[in-house]
Design a protein around this motif. Structure first.
Motif, PDB file in Angstrom:
ATOM      1  N   ARG A 122       1.581   5.067   0.807  1.00  0.00           N
ATOM      2  CA  ARG A 122       1.116   5.967   1.871  1.00  0.00           C
ATOM      3  C   ARG A 122       0.306   7.129   1.306  1.00  0.00           C
ATOM      4  N   GLU A 141      -6.282   5.447   8.799  1.00  0.00           N
ATOM      5  CA  GLU A 141      -6.187   4.131   9.466  1.00  0.00           C
ATOM      6  C   GLU A 141      -6.990   3.081   8.701  1.00  0.00           C
ATOM      7  N   TYR A 200      -7.779   3.146   5.565  1.00  0.00           N
ATOM      8  CA  TYR A 200      -7.096   2.894   4.292  1.00  0.00           C
ATOM      9  C   TYR A 200      -5.924   1.922   4.494  1.00  0.00           C
ATOM     10  N   GLN A 201      -5.178   2.149   5.596  1.00  0.00           N
ATOM     11  CA  GLN A 201      -4.034   1.255   5.838  1.00  0.00           C
ATOM     12  C   GLN A 201      -4.497  -0.195   6.054  1.00  0.00           C
ATOM     13  N   ARG A 228       0.818  -1.211   0.000  1.00  0.00           N
ATOM     14  CA  ARG A 228       0.000   0.000   0.000  1.00  0.00           C
ATOM     15  C   ARG A 228       0.848   1.255   0.000  1.00  0.00           C
TER      16      ARG A 228
END
Ligand code: UTP
Length: 294
Positions: free
Chosen positions: A7, A152, A154-155, A5
């Motif tokens: 950032r 958060e 998305y992570q 992913r």
């Protein structure tokens, strides 16, 4: 989509709108520079992005918006005068809030063709990475910044994310509405999106609040320049198209939203933000009580 992913480092702030609902205040002053207590609306939204870890701030400006650029630049004469007068606290605050060189970028939307078009204007600066999109009119008031929750999410999940919040069931026709797989979850997969549906056609009462994390593939869709509601290029239409090939998640925002593009929202934001400040709240409470009794 790749499993590693990228950032979310960059945020786009579309500030090219005309602000007609605030005329004559917005004749010479951009609506994003109207103040909520002692900070311009746009500064509150940049604060939210900064607190969520954003490192690069991209402003899509337009004609008569130069003062926004000045606000995020150093003001040498003011800084020198503050230093000479020993106003160290004020000077330190200004310097701490100044973006570092290269951290802020400005690009112009040459004509107001709609929010989607404004976002597309940022494509060269965003490049091939996911980015946050924050609508500066919408102040999200909460102990934890809305965008921090979204990053958060998305992570954990990847894909695209939209902040949502419930509206009264009979008001769905005023908003972009999403349907979700799990109404009770903080983060849920989106099952459908629709712009301003009649209550009978709305998949839920969760409205799109003005905070997004989007994948860069949105730009190719916006590039087509398809016109939607009001003859403008709409970001919701582009998201509906992107959702055919990529996952979208709704992140529920549990705080209060103030729509500072509308008069009541703007006035309420001023009161709420002032009541949250120890230096202002006691006197403001007393004065408001007096005003309401009169
Ligand atoms: P709005 O529709 O609320 O902004 O767009 P507006 O057009 O300035 O306001 P009114 O309705 O005339 O009072 C939401 C956000 O999208 C930006 C606006 O600046 C605002 O932050 N926007 C809208 C653009 O940057 N470009 C556009 O073409 C349209």
């Amino acid at each position: 989509m790749s499993t590693t992913r990228k950032r979310v480092r960059k945020a786009v702030f579309p500030v090219a709108g005309l602000g007609t609902r605030f005329l004559p205040a917005t004749k010479a002053v951009p609506k994003e520079m109207l103040t909520v207590v002692d900070r311009p609306v746009i500064q509150h939204v940049v604060d939210e992005a900064k607190a969520a870890g954003i490192e690069h701030f991209i402003f899509v400006t337009g004609r008569n918006k130069g003062v926004i650029e000045d606000h995020f630049d150093s003001q040498f004469e003011l800084e020198r005068t503050l230093a000479e007068r020993g106003k160290t606290k004020e000077l330190e605050q200004l310097m701490a809030e100044l973006p570092r060189p290269g951290q802020a970028s400005f690009t112009r939307q040459q004509a107001p063709h709609g929010l989607g078009h404004a976002v597309w204007c940022a494509r060269e600066i965003v490049g091939e990475e996911p980015f946050a999109l924050l609508l500066p009119d919408m102040l999200h008031f909460a102990p934890k910044p809305c965008l921090a929750d979204m990053i958060e999410a998305y992570q954990a999940h990847g894909g695209n994310h939209i902040a949502v919040s419930p509206v009264p069931e009979d008001q769905t026709h005023l908003y972009g509405i999403v349907g979700v797989e799990d109404r009770t979850a903080k983060v849920s997969r989106i099952s459908g999106m629709i712009e301003k549906p009649k209550p009978a056609e709305a998949p839920s009462n969760l409205h799109i609040t003005g905070r997004y994390i989007l994948q860069p593939e949105i730009f190719a869709i916006l590039e087509r320049g398809e016109r939607g509601a009001g003859g403008e290029i709409q970001v919701t239409d582009a998201m509906i198209a992107l959702a055919r090939s990529q996952p979208f998640f709704a992140v529920r925002f549990d705080g209060t939203i103030y729509d500072c593009g509308a008069k009541i929202g703007f006035l309420m934001a001023n009161i709420a933000y002032a009541l949250a400040r120890d230096d202002l709240a006691p006197t403001l409470r007393t004065e408001l009580a007096k005003l309401l009794q009169a």
